[in-house]
Motif scaffolding. Sequence first.
Motif, short mmCIF file in Angstrom:
data_model
loop_
_atom_site.label_atom_id
_atom_site.label_comp_id
_atom_site.label_asym_id
_atom_site.label_seq_id
_atom_site.Cartn_x
_atom_site.Cartn_y
_atom_site.Cartn_z
N LEU A 68 -35.21 -13.10 -1.99
CA LEU A 68 -34.76 -12.52 -0.74
C LEU A 68 -35.87 -11.65 -0.15
O LEU A 68 -36.28 -10.67 -0.76
CB LEU A 68 -33.49 -11.70 -0.96
N CYS A 69 -36.35 -12.05 1.03
CA CYS A 69 -37.40 -11.29 1.72
C CYS A 69 -36.74 -10.35 2.71
O CYS A 69 -36.19 -10.78 3.73
CB CYS A 69 -38.36 -12.25 2.43
N PHE A 70 -36.78 -9.08 2.42
CA PHE A 70 -36.07 -8.04 3.18
C PHE A 70 -37.10 -7.23 3.95
O PHE A 70 -37.84 -6.43 3.38
CB PHE A 70 -35.33 -7.16 2.18
N GLY A 71 -37.18 -7.46 5.27
CA GLY A 71 -38.24 -6.80 6.01
C GLY A 71 -38.03 -6.69 7.49
O GLY A 71 -36.91 -6.76 7.99
N ASP A 72 -39.15 -6.55 8.22
CA ASP A 72 -39.12 -6.36 9.66
C ASP A 72 -39.62 -7.61 10.37
O ASP A 72 -39.40 -8.73 9.91
CB ASP A 72 -39.93 -5.11 10.05
N SER A 73 -40.30 -7.43 11.51
CA SER A 73 -40.73 -8.58 12.32
C SER A 73 -41.74 -9.47 11.61
O SER A 73 -41.84 -10.67 11.91
CB SER A 73 -41.32 -8.10 13.65
N ILE A 74 -42.50 -8.92 10.69
CA ILE A 74 -43.45 -9.73 9.94
C ILE A 74 -42.70 -10.77 9.11
O ILE A 74 -43.05 -11.95 9.09
CB ILE A 74 -44.34 -8.86 9.03
N THR A 75 -41.64 -10.33 8.45
CA THR A 75 -40.82 -11.24 7.66
C THR A 75 -40.00 -12.16 8.56
O THR A 75 -39.88 -13.37 8.29
CB THR A 75 -39.87 -10.44 6.74
N ALA A 76 -39.46 -11.62 9.65
CA ALA A 76 -38.61 -12.41 10.55
C ALA A 76 -39.36 -13.53 11.25
O ALA A 76 -38.77 -14.51 11.69
CB ALA A 76 -37.96 -11.49 11.58
N GLY A 77 -40.68 -13.39 11.37
CA GLY A 77 -41.47 -14.41 12.07
C GLY A 77 -41.43 -14.22 13.57
O GLY A 77 -41.39 -15.19 14.33
N TYR A 78 -41.47 -12.96 14.00
CA TYR A 78 -41.43 -12.63 15.42
C TYR A 78 -42.48 -13.42 16.21
O TYR A 78 -43.64 -13.51 15.82
CB TYR A 78 -41.66 -11.14 15.61
N ASN A 84 -39.63 -21.05 10.43
CA ASN A 84 -40.04 -21.62 9.15
C ASN A 84 -41.54 -21.51 8.95
O ASN A 84 -42.04 -21.72 7.85
CB ASN A 84 -39.61 -23.09 9.05
N ASP A 85 -42.27 -21.20 10.03
CA ASP A 85 -43.72 -21.00 9.93
C ASP A 85 -44.06 -19.59 9.50
O ASP A 85 -45.24 -19.27 9.26
CB ASP A 85 -44.40 -21.29 11.28
N ALA A 86 -43.05 -18.70 9.40
CA ALA A 86 -43.28 -17.35 8.89
C ALA A 86 -43.51 -17.44 7.39
O ALA A 86 -43.14 -18.43 6.74
CB ALA A 86 -42.10 -16.45 9.21
#
Length: 247
Positions: A68-78, A84-86
């Motif tokens: 589980l990757c719990f994060g901000d825009s870096i994890t979300a792939g903003y 899926n490219d994040a």
Amino acid sequence: MYAAQNNKLHSHLPSFGIPKLIKFCYIITALLLYSCGDAKTDNTTKTQTTDNQTETTTAPETKDKTILCFGDSITAGYGLDDTNDAYPGILQQTIDSLNLGYTVINSGVSGETTAGGKSRIDWVIKQKPTVFLLELGANDGLRGVPVSETRANLQAIINVVKTKSPETKIVLAGMQLPPNMGATYTTEFKTVFSDLATENNIAFIPFILEDVGGIASLNQGDGIHPNVKGHKLVANTVWDVLGPLVM
């Protein structure tokens, strides 16, 4: 968080060249102004991401091993056309290619702070992941949140994971700030992550944007969110620490 990468991944000690640091300073400032001036967009993003998380939670549990990757825009792939490219999606591709049998869950929320993460961890940890990757703090730094508050929030998140899912392995991703935030603040901010990793005896990624932060060709037009190529390097940095835990 490959076609052009060796299976054996590499990591380097975090560092910025002076020209890159100066350029990164202006980018950080612009992003902060953008974040503050578009609260409505942030709220919309959070709502959409939460909906996605609900779908993940209610989906049939076909695999018992999860990351589980719990994060901000870096994890979300903003800003990416396909999330899926994040880096979490790229990690899934690597895991599948190695037949390791893990499902990677992207629990990133654009604009998330450590306080926001603290408020939603009780719900998220119900999934009891095998590995919990904590990637939060950048937005605290951009807003000048007291380092003591960031530290307390991150520790609170770690405590919840350890208490409610004691078998879960925790990986903490470190973040760094450019010097325009002030030498004292940036040093204390950077140290928070390594100190927490040591005190809690958890795996540690020194700087999740290693070899990506401040490099124009690896970031989107805003100059701070990684593009597809940048996320591949982020995935490499994460895998260097995550790989030994799941192999």
